[in-house]
Write a protein that holds these residues in place. Structure first.
Motif, short mmCIF file in Angstrom:
data_model
loop_
_atom_site.label_atom_id
_atom_site.label_comp_id
_atom_site.label_asym_id
_atom_site.label_seq_id
_atom_site.Cartn_x
_atom_site.Cartn_y
_atom_site.Cartn_z
N ARG A 76 -1.46 5.85 8.45
CA ARG A 76 -2.51 6.86 8.51
C ARG A 76 -3.34 6.78 7.22
N PRO A 77 -4.67 6.84 7.34
CA PRO A 77 -5.49 6.81 6.13
C PRO A 77 -5.14 7.99 5.23
N CYS A 78 -5.12 7.73 3.94
CA CYS A 78 -4.57 8.68 2.98
C CYS A 78 -5.64 9.19 2.02
N VAL A 79 -5.62 10.50 1.76
CA VAL A 79 -6.46 11.11 0.74
C VAL A 79 -5.54 11.71 -0.32
N LEU A 80 -5.77 11.33 -1.57
CA LEU A 80 -4.96 11.82 -2.68
C LEU A 80 -5.76 12.79 -3.52
N GLY A 81 -5.16 13.94 -3.81
CA GLY A 81 -5.76 14.92 -4.71
C GLY A 81 -4.97 15.02 -5.99
N ASN A 82 -5.48 15.84 -6.91
CA ASN A 82 -4.83 16.04 -8.21
C ASN A 82 -4.64 14.72 -8.95
N CYS A 83 -5.63 13.83 -8.85
CA CYS A 83 -5.53 12.51 -9.48
C CYS A 83 -6.06 12.54 -10.91
N LYS A 84 -5.49 11.66 -11.72
CA LYS A 84 -5.92 11.51 -13.12
C LYS A 84 -6.32 10.05 -13.35
N ASP A 85 -7.19 9.83 -14.33
CA ASP A 85 -7.73 8.50 -14.56
C ASP A 85 -6.67 7.46 -14.92
N VAL B 143 0.84 -1.20 0.00
CA VAL B 143 0.00 0.00 0.00
C VAL B 143 0.87 1.25 0.00
N GLN B 144 1.93 1.23 0.80
CA GLN B 144 2.85 2.37 0.82
C GLN B 144 3.49 2.58 -0.55
N GLY B 145 3.75 1.47 -1.25
CA GLY B 145 4.32 1.56 -2.59
C GLY B 145 3.37 2.24 -3.57
N PHE B 146 2.07 1.97 -3.44
CA PHE B 146 1.08 2.64 -4.30
C PHE B 146 1.09 4.14 -4.06
N ILE B 147 1.19 4.55 -2.79
CA ILE B 147 1.19 5.98 -2.45
C ILE B 147 2.44 6.65 -3.01
N LYS B 148 3.58 6.00 -2.86
CA LYS B 148 4.84 6.54 -3.39
C LYS B 148 4.74 6.72 -4.91
N GLN B 149 4.18 5.70 -5.57
CA GLN B 149 4.04 5.78 -7.02
C GLN B 149 3.05 6.88 -7.43
N ALA B 150 1.99 7.06 -6.63
CA ALA B 150 1.01 8.11 -6.92
C ALA B 150 1.68 9.48 -6.89
N LYS B 151 2.53 9.70 -5.90
CA LYS B 151 3.23 10.99 -5.82
C LYS B 151 4.15 11.18 -7.02
N GLU B 152 4.82 10.11 -7.42
CA GLU B 152 5.72 10.20 -8.57
C GLU B 152 4.96 10.51 -9.85
N GLN B 153 3.71 10.09 -9.92
CA GLN B 153 2.89 10.33 -11.11
C GLN B 153 2.13 11.64 -11.05
N GLY B 154 2.32 12.41 -9.98
CA GLY B 154 1.75 13.74 -9.91
C GLY B 154 0.61 13.94 -8.94
N ALA B 155 0.20 12.89 -8.23
CA ALA B 155 -0.86 13.05 -7.24
C ALA B 155 -0.33 13.80 -6.03
N GLU B 156 -1.23 14.45 -5.32
CA GLU B 156 -0.87 15.21 -4.12
C GLU B 156 -1.44 14.51 -2.89
N VAL B 157 -0.58 14.22 -1.91
CA VAL B 157 -1.04 13.62 -0.66
C VAL B 157 -1.62 14.73 0.20
N LEU B 158 -2.94 14.73 0.37
CA LEU B 158 -3.61 15.77 1.14
C LEU B 158 -3.59 15.49 2.63
N CYS B 159 -3.52 14.22 2.99
CA CYS B 159 -3.34 13.84 4.39
C CYS B 159 -2.97 12.38 4.46
#
Length: 474
Positions: free
Chosen positions: A354-363, A319-335
């Motif tokens: 900690r439960p995570c909310v991602l912003g600036n996401c693309k399909d 799960v942490q790997g998904f979040i790291k990859q999301a940031k690399e692809q341009g998503a913003e970790v809002l919390c």
């Protein structure tokens, strides 16, 4: 049988589990509860697998401690379990629906009576909060009650044919059914599969996830206590190899599987993609972040905990790997998104984040396209109804989708267009046992719960009766 000293042991902190199911040996000389018990169940008793080979460590997610070393069942043990089920099937299938109904109602009563003990057992092995586990156990006994009620009403139909002849159908059981469960709802999934199976007159061999092998054995004991023939519900333990032996056994009539896409077809209702109308995006995002930060993380056995631990360390890392990859692809970790260490020292090695909310996401982001199966929400804005329906359906999964709106006409219009087996309007992830549960596309086929499940655990026989003279065409 192996010697008693070879049997696996559970090591649980005494304050975390004050009582276990009746009949389990307990001691607490060093502040722990040591329960020596085999984790298979065959012919009405806990047994050590006849060919137990490699041992798999089972962890308590909240603390990271090893609960037990699980002996995986091999081909011989699987065959013994299937033969045990076959013998019990001959008895159970000849009982009337009302007789089966009474036994299943008794099993539901026992589960309801032991709700707290079973929920605690589930929380220790699964990591979810005791609050959630109690809901799971309630759904479990309600499931057995529901199918107990249907057992006595199973029937075919009579069809009048010309000349006084007639036909009729019989609804008959399949035989030995196999249930393979997942780690997210161990006890509940076992009830969802065994409830309709037993109501229809079948026997079952169940294999829980090797991550959560404990509570299903208690269900097997409860069925025996309630009065099913010994061997009607058997438990074998292990991973993919054990599951393969079950699936390839020639005496198995049906397999019901809940697990991951690479292994079968995935069932997961997590609302990971959240499409928000652009005009309320900022307001919605602020509220979601505020509420997410308030979620109480920690010891899943505490009453005010709302998020416990993830199932194991590899899954936490995934799960942490998904979040790291999301940031690399341009998503913003809002919390959130970071590992969490509770203040309680006994929880320092648990699998928390900690439960995570991602912003600036693309399909096209991985965090949007793939099932993370963790506490991660991806927020995506949309402008029109047609646009959001098209984007929501652009996925290989299709289990669940929900619509929140004050416009009830729009709600019905959108859910009609969604390619998902479970749809919700102004609520989410509720699972009344009366309603069928299942998905489209890669989220599986077949249905659990509701009357629909009866169709999958029984077969129709047609009987045509001639009441006049038989004419030969030759």
């Amino acid at each position: 049988m192996l010697a008693q000293s070879r049997l696996p042991s559970f090591l649980l902190l005494l304050p975390r589990l004050r009582s276990l199911a009746p009949g389990l040996a307990m001691s607490s000389a060093t502040g722990t509860v040591t329960v020596q018990q085999p984790l298979n169940y065959r012919a009405g008793a806990r047994v050590h697998p006849a060919d137990g080979g490699q041992l798999e460590e089972v962890f308590e997610p909240a603390t990271g401690r090893v609960l037990c070393k699980l002996p995986c069942s091999g081909e011989k043990e699987v065959d013994l379990a299937v033969q045990s089920a076959k013998a019990a099937f001959k008895i159970w299938s000849q009982m009337s629906g009302m007789e089966r109904c009474r036994v299943m109602l008794e099993a539901a009563r026992i589960i309801r009576e032991q709700r707290e003990e079973i929920a605690t057992m589930e929380t220790i092995n699964n990591g979810k909060s005791i609050f959630e586990a109690r809901v799971d156990i309630d759904i479990s006994w309600q499931c057995l009650e529901y199918y107990a009620g249907l057992a006595g009403s199973l029937a075919g139909e009579h069809v009048q044919l010309p000349g006084g002849s007639f036909g009729y159908t019989r609804r008959e059981p399949l035989g030995v059914c196999v249930g393979i469960g997942a780690w997210n709802y161990p006890f509940q999934i076992a009830c969802w599969k065994s409830g309709p199976a037993l109501a229809c007159g079948n026997a079952m061999v169940f294999k829980p996830s090797p991550f959560t092998p404990i509570s299903v054995v208690r269900l097997a004991e409860i069925f025996t206590e309630a009065g099913v023939p010994k061997g009607l519900f058997n438990v074998v333990q292990g991973g993919a190899a054990t599951g393969q032996f079950l699936c390839q056994h020639p005496d198995v009539a049906k397999i019901s599987f809940t697990g991951s896409v690479p292994t079968g077809m995935k069932v997961c209702c997590n609302g990971t993609r959240v499409f928000v109308e652009r005009k309320i995006l900022d307001t919605f995002t602020k509220e979601v972040v505020k509420c997410t930060r308030k979620i109480k993380i920690g010891d899943p056995l505490l009453e005010d905990t709302r998020m416990g631990a993830l199932i194991n360390l590899p899954h936490l890392n995934r799960v942490q790997g998904f979040i790291k990859q999301a940031k690399e692809q341009g998503a913003e970790v809002l919390c959130g998104g970071d590992p969490y260490v509770p203040d309680d020292p006994k929880l320092k090695n648990g699998y928390y984040m900690r439960p995570c909310v991602l912003g600036n996401c693309k399909d096209d982001m991985t965090c949007v396209k793939e099932e993370i199966f963790g506490p991660v929400m991806a927020i995506l804005p949309f402008d029109t109804e047609e646009e959001v329906v098209e984007r929501a359906n652009a996925t290989k999964f299709g289990l669940a989708g929900g619509v929140f709106t004050r416009d009830i006409q729009k709600a019905h219009r959108v859910v009609a267009a969604l390619k998902a087996g479970m749809c919700f309007i102004n609520n989410y992830n509720v699972s009344p046992v009366e309603l069928p549960f299942g998905g489209y596309k890669f989220s599986g086929f077949g249905r659990e719960n509701g009357r629909a499940a009866i169709e999958y655990y029984s077969q129709l026989k047609t009987v045509c009766v001639e009441m006049g003279d038989v004419e030969s065409a030759f």
